[in-house]
Write a protein that holds these residues in place. Structure first.
Motif, PDB file in Angstrom:
ATOM      1  N   PRO A   1       0.822  -1.209   0.000  1.00 51.84           N
ATOM      2  CA  PRO A   1       0.000   0.000   0.000  1.00 51.84           C
ATOM      3  C   PRO A   1       0.854   1.256   0.000  1.00 51.84           C
ATOM      4  N   MET A   2       0.260   2.363  -0.426  1.00 47.16           N
ATOM      5  CA  MET A   2       0.899   3.653  -0.271  1.00 47.16           C
ATOM      6  C   MET A   2       1.030   3.995   1.209  1.00 47.16           C
ATOM      7  N   VAL A   3       1.873   4.945   1.521  1.00 42.66           N
ATOM      8  CA  VAL A   3       1.997   5.398   2.906  1.00 42.66           C
ATOM      9  C   VAL A   3       0.739   6.160   3.309  1.00 42.66           C
ATOM     10  N   PHE A   4       0.162   6.922   2.342  1.00 39.86           N
ATOM     11  CA  PHE A   4      -0.973   7.785   2.641  1.00 39.86           C
ATOM     12  C   PHE A   4      -2.219   7.333   1.871  1.00 39.86           C
ATOM     13  N   ALA A   5      -3.362   7.362   2.538  1.00 39.27           N
ATOM     14  CA  ALA A   5      -4.629   7.189   1.833  1.00 39.27           C
ATOM     15  C   ALA A   5      -4.860   8.439   0.979  1.00 39.27           C
ATOM     16  N   ARG A   6      -5.336   8.232  -0.252  1.00 39.07           N
ATOM     17  CA  ARG A   6      -5.495   9.371  -1.174  1.00 39.07           C
ATOM     18  C   ARG A   6      -6.731   9.189  -2.051  1.00 39.07           C
ATOM     19  N   ARG A   7      -7.449  10.287  -2.221  1.00 36.30           N
ATOM     20  CA  ARG A   7      -8.535  10.386  -3.191  1.00 36.30           C
ATOM     21  C   ARG A   7      -8.289  11.664  -3.989  1.00 36.30           C
ATOM     22  N   HIS A   8      -8.560  11.672  -5.303  1.00 35.57           N
ATOM     23  CA  HIS A   8      -8.244  12.796  -6.198  1.00 35.57           C
ATOM     24  C   HIS A   8      -6.731  12.954  -6.357  1.00 35.57           C
ATOM     25  N   LEU A   9      -5.987  11.872  -6.295  1.00 37.60           N
ATOM     26  CA  LEU A   9      -4.547  11.900  -6.522  1.00 37.60           C
ATOM     27  C   LEU A   9      -4.261  11.938  -8.017  1.00 37.60           C
ATOM     28  N   ASN A  10      -3.000  12.236  -8.365  1.00 39.46           N
ATOM     29  CA  ASN A  10      -2.535  12.122  -9.740  1.00 39.46           C
ATOM     30  C   ASN A  10      -1.358  11.151  -9.782  1.00 39.46           C
ATOM     31  N   SER A  11      -1.284  10.365 -10.846  1.00 47.33           N
ATOM     32  CA  SER A  11      -0.229   9.355 -10.987  1.00 47.33           C
ATOM     33  C   SER A  11       0.424   9.516 -12.360  1.00 47.33           C
ATOM     34  N   THR A  12       1.758   9.649 -12.376  1.00 49.46           N
ATOM     35  CA  THR A  12       2.481  10.045 -13.575  1.00 49.46           C
ATOM     36  C   THR A  12       3.644   9.102 -13.851  1.00 49.46           C
ATOM     37  N   LEU A  13       3.676   8.530 -15.052  1.00 48.34           N
ATOM     38  CA  LEU A  13       4.793   7.694 -15.485  1.00 48.34           C
ATOM     39  C   LEU A  13       6.020   8.559 -15.732  1.00 48.34           C
ATOM     40  N   LEU A  14       7.168   8.110 -15.263  1.00 52.29           N
ATOM     41  CA  LEU A  14       8.427   8.833 -15.433  1.00 52.29           C
ATOM     42  C   LEU A  14       9.335   8.108 -16.416  1.00 52.29           C
ATOM     43  N   PRO A  15      10.354   8.804 -16.954  1.00 52.15           N
ATOM     44  CA  PRO A  15      11.235   8.190 -17.956  1.00 52.15           C
ATOM     45  C   PRO A  15      11.974   6.954 -17.469  1.00 52.15           C
ATOM     46  N   ASP A  16      12.214   6.839 -16.155  1.00 54.38           N
ATOM     47  CA  ASP A  16      12.918   5.667 -15.638  1.00 54.38           C
ATOM     48  C   ASP A  16      11.973   4.503 -15.341  1.00 54.38           C
ATOM     49  N   GLY A  17      10.698   4.643 -15.687  1.00 49.79           N
ATOM     50  CA  GLY A  17       9.730   3.575 -15.509  1.00 49.79           C
ATOM     51  C   GLY A  17       9.002   3.598 -14.186  1.00 49.79           C
TER      52      GLY A  17
END
Length: 525
Positions: free
Chosen positions: A279-295
């Protein structure tokens, strides 16, 4: 917790033998950006953006909505200067529309805003090279909160979106046919889905609906369409994140109250099934998730409190998902809360722009840890157009040290979901003066369009070159045809000269090699 160092202040009393030692408490040590990255601010925008797109030009297109602000006001943000300029207006409210890029780089925008839950049937194309809008035939009915998905042949699936308060979600999936500018109805696949459903083009060519519903499905867009159930989950993930990478889909957060759990499904498996991961450290709603060049996948923002968009529980620390270890690490903390109507996108220089959230016109830029881990490799030149499966040359002085070559599709983001992002790991080999790189061969893994090409040295990425991936490399053949060269001979050791090479099917950005070494090359036409 950041490390803290104890400070002692020493004062010597002049003319006295007495020394006074005073404890001054603790001072926080600056977090190491090579471990957690770094945030910086940019000038405020004229509004809080709800929709964000990285154009083939490398600039960022934004437009607003909500709180009485009309979405009929697109602007252009320059990543180099952080300046904002006006763009042509489409003539209607783009707030809560769907969007994705066509193969030629135009942005297809579907639906729009009349009032909450009442959508427009409009569809338009925005040309980023000419700053012009083209009106398309209307869809079957209004769509407010629809999702666009670019298909392997360059057409676009448009699905869901609220028609009005009586009908609810538009049940008819439609495919925009790029070649004819017309709509094809998937009449056998009518289904009332969530608004802004998370949809991904899967490796098998079907479109996978990952969330928010716990029932996940494939949509076959051929013919009149057909749904099949893939796998079920237990949790409804309203406004959670969903990212496709390496044939897998990672979903995280969402729900009410928000959760920190995450799940993965491998769409390359003969029998795909969801499994829980760290799991993530923090519970989140309305988060954004972004792919980076290093994968890796960068997650920021959201709220951890119960309710639609709880302002009392913003999440400032970011997190990073490592697909190799399937674990999360806490990154540096932002200063601006990013909740409902926020957006984030990867820029060609490897930074991440974060914007919006209702009432927040401030821009923050995140620099990932890889920007603090050594000298970045450079791309001197690269072709602007490549064909599927084509081996193309990229000029770089760092070819011998390159360990990875990746492409990431240009972003189109709204409401906590990037409909476009996907990563491809390219095969390459060292060559004199650079790299020979093989473009993706499967449009199911890399639908046609514009991609950011990164070369990496042990995880440190270059600034990207934006390339166009198409069925025939933008109309070029794989082998250039040579008509003539002038002069056609030269004396060894003689004076320098300009060599004119005449022919057809050369790729812009290619170079002439003389005795195995690339030479400065200017394309006249």
């Amino acid at each position: 917790m950041a490390r803290r160092v104890r400070i002692l202040k020493v004062a010597v009393l002049v003319g006295s033998l007495t020394c006074l030692i005073v404890r001054a408490g603790f001072a926080a040590q600056t977090p190491d950006p090579s471990l957690v990255g770094r945030w910086s601010s940019a000038p405020d925008l004229p509004f809080f953006p709800v929709h964000l797109h990285v154009l083939p030009t490398g600039d960022v297109m934004i437009w607003p909505g909500d709180q009485g602000i009309s979405g009929n006001d697109p602007r252009l943000w320059d990543p180099e200067t952080a300046s904002v300029s006006l763009l042509k207006k489409p003539g209607y409210d783009l707030f809560c529309s769907g969007h994705s890029f066509l193969a030629d780089g135009q942005l297809l925008v579907s639906g729009g805003h009349i009032q909450n839950n009442i959508g427009l049937p409009n569809a338009s194309l925005y040309n980023p090279f000419t700053d012009t809008w083209t009106t398309l035939p209307n869809m079957n009915a209004g769509r407010w909160y629809p999702t666009n998905t670019t298909l392997a042949n360059g057409d676009v699936l448009v699905i869901s979106g609220s028609v009005d308060l009586n009908v609810g979600a538009n049940p008819l999936p439609q495919v925009f046919q790029a070649a004819t500018g017309s709509w094809r109805n998937l009449t056998s696949a009518q289904l009332s889905l969530d608004l802004y459903p998370r949809m991904h083009l899967a490796p098998n060519g079907k479109v996978f609906n990952s969330s928010p519903s716990p029932t996940t499905r494939y949509l076959d867009t051929t013919g009149t369409g057909n749904w099949t159930v893939v796998a079920n989950r237990s949790l409804y993930r309203d406004y959670g994140g969903s990212v496709l990478y390496d044939g897998k889909v990672l979903i995280m957060g969402g729900s009410d109250p928000p959760v920190n759990s995450a799940e993965i499904i491998d769409l390359t498996s003969p029998s795909p099934a969801w499994r829980s991961v760290a799991p993530m450290v923090f519970a989140r709603r309305h988060l954004n998730s972004t792919l980076l060049p290093d994968g890796k996948i960068f997650v920021n923002g959201g709220t951890s409190g119960p309710g639609w968009d709880n302002p009392d529980f913003p999440i400032y620390p970011a997190e990073m998902w490592d697909p190799a270890t399937e674990t999360w690490a806490t990154m540096a903390s932002a200063q601006i809360p990013r909740r409902y109507h926020s957006a984030a996108a990867l820029l060609p220089d490897g930074r991440v722009i974060t914007t919006g959230g209702n009432g927040f016109p401030q821009v923050e830029i995140y620099e990932p840890p890889y920007l603090f881990k050594g000298t970045r490799p450079t791309i001197t030149s690269a072709p602007t157009d490549v064909a599927y499966g084509q081996t193309f040359f990229v000029q770089t002085p760092d070819g011998a040290s390159i360990t990875t070559v990746n492409t990431i599709k240009n972003a189109s983001v709204t409401h906590a979901f990037n409909t476009e992002q996907r990563i491809n790991h390219l095969v390459f080999s060292q060559a004199p003066g650079g790299l020979n790189i093989t473009a993706p061969s499967d449009p199911n893994l890399a639908p046609p369009g514009y991609y950011m090409l990164f070369i990496l040295n042990a995880g440190v990425p270059s600034i990207a070159k934006i390339i166009h991936l198409g069925a025939t490399g933008g109309g070029t053949s794989l082998v250039p045809a040579l008509t003539s060269i002038s002069p056609n001979s030269a004396i060894s050791g003689g004076p320098g000269f300009n060599l004119t090479v005449t022919g057809t099917d050369f790729l812009i950005g290619a170079v002439v090699q003389w005795n195995g070494s690339p030479r400065p090359t200017t394309f006249v036409s």
